[in-house]
Design a protein around this motif. Structure first.
Motif, PDB file in Angstrom:
ATOM      1  N   LEU A  29     -23.221  45.497  41.066  1.00 14.88           N
ATOM      2  CA  LEU A  29     -22.628  44.941  39.849  1.00 14.88           C
ATOM      3  C   LEU A  29     -21.646  43.805  40.101  1.00 14.88           C
ATOM      4  N   SER A  30     -21.427  43.426  41.356  1.00 18.44           N
ATOM      5  CA  SER A  30     -20.461  42.365  41.637  1.00 18.44           C
ATOM      6  C   SER A  30     -20.956  41.041  41.051  1.00 18.44           C
ATOM      7  N   ALA A  31     -20.027  40.271  40.496  1.00 24.08           N
ATOM      8  CA  ALA A  31     -20.383  38.975  39.918  1.00 24.08           C
ATOM      9  C   ALA A  31     -21.068  38.096  40.959  1.00 24.08           C
ATOM     10  N   SER A  32     -20.608  38.163  42.202  1.00 27.23           N
ATOM     11  CA  SER A  32     -21.204  37.330  43.255  1.00 27.23           C
ATOM     12  C   SER A  32     -22.662  37.703  43.508  1.00 27.23           C
ATOM     13  N   SER A  33     -23.022  38.959  43.314  1.00 27.89           N
ATOM     14  CA  SER A  33     -24.412  39.381  43.488  1.00 27.89           C
ATOM     15  C   SER A  33     -25.252  39.069  42.259  1.00 27.89           C
ATOM     16  N   VAL A  34     -24.763  39.424  41.077  1.00 30.89           N
ATOM     17  CA  VAL A  34     -25.531  39.237  39.841  1.00 30.89           C
ATOM     18  C   VAL A  34     -25.844  37.768  39.604  1.00 30.89           C
ATOM     19  N   PHE A  35     -24.878  36.886  39.874  1.00 28.77           N
ATOM     20  CA  PHE A  35     -25.057  35.462  39.596  1.00 28.77           C
ATOM     21  C   PHE A  35     -25.423  34.653  40.838  1.00 28.77           C
ATOM     22  N   SER A  36     -25.794  35.319  41.928  1.00 28.34           N
ATOM     23  CA  SER A  36     -26.034  34.640  43.214  1.00 28.34           C
ATOM     24  C   SER A  36     -27.195  33.652  43.184  1.00 28.34           C
ATOM     25  N   GLY A  37     -28.189  33.871  42.351  1.00 24.29           N
ATOM     26  CA  GLY A  37     -29.348  32.975  42.316  1.00 24.29           C
ATOM     27  C   GLY A  37     -29.145  31.724  41.486  1.00 24.29           C
ATOM     28  N   LEU A  38     -27.949  31.543  40.947  1.00 26.52           N
ATOM     29  CA  LEU A  38     -27.698  30.414  40.050  1.00 26.52           C
ATOM     30  C   LEU A  38     -26.807  29.366  40.697  1.00 26.52           C
TER      31      LEU A  38
END
Length: 171
Positions: A29-38
């Motif tokens: 659930l970390s923001a760095s993981s969830v948004f990593s592909g962007l």
């Protein structure tokens, strides 16, 4: 949530604040993981907490299924946020008085705005999406006719009390 795993793809547009939410619960659930592909400039929630990866700012920490987020992309191209996890089927979200809440859309299918807010009309001043479509029940305004997964909605309440908002079951 259920034991099933689904993938949610959310289309994001350049040059605007995209209001988005997830209706799946990713494993990380970390923001760095969830948004990593962007390739993004920033992410913000309605509590004015930010995730700005290029400047190592992460006030959000873990994303929450009961929050909507505003995202601004780097570059001139659209992008797709992809998340895989257990699907949500609705739920309850606390909406606070005297602030612009970012309401996540938790059901798995699109639904009529009138159906989504049935029974809550007296509590709403306005509901708005990122394309400037509105639902203002007290004035009979409904340019926002359908709500869908992947989107978040700005909601301002009409009264001085918080509202425990629950999505209707069964679409």
């Amino acid at each position: 949530t259920t034991d099933a795993t689904v993938t949610q793809n959310v289309s994001l547009d350049p040059f605007m604040m995209n209001m988005t939410s997830l209706n799946v619960v990713p494993g990380d659930l970390s923001a760095s993981s969830v948004f990593s592909g962007l390739n993004l400039l920033l992410v913000k929630n309605d509590a004015s907490e930010y995730y700005v990866p290029d400047f190592d700012v992460d006030q959000i920490g873990n994303i929450s299924s009961d929050e909507g987020y505003k995202l601004f992309l780097n570059g001139a191209s659209g992008q797709v946020l992809t998340a895989t996890g257990a699907p949500l089927s609705g739920g309850t979200v606390m909406l606070e008085a005297f602030m612009m809440n970012l309401l996540p859309y938790l059901p798995q299918d699109c639904m009529s705005t009138l159906d989504v807010f049935s029974g809550f009309e007296d509590n709403l001043l306005l509901v708005k999406d990122d394309q400037s479509d509105y639902y203002v029940p007290s004035f009979g305004v409904e340019t926002l006719s359908t709500m869908c997964p992947g989107e978040a909605y700005a909601v301002f309440l009409s009264g001085a009390s918080d509202v425990s908002f629950t999505y209707p079951m069964g679409g």
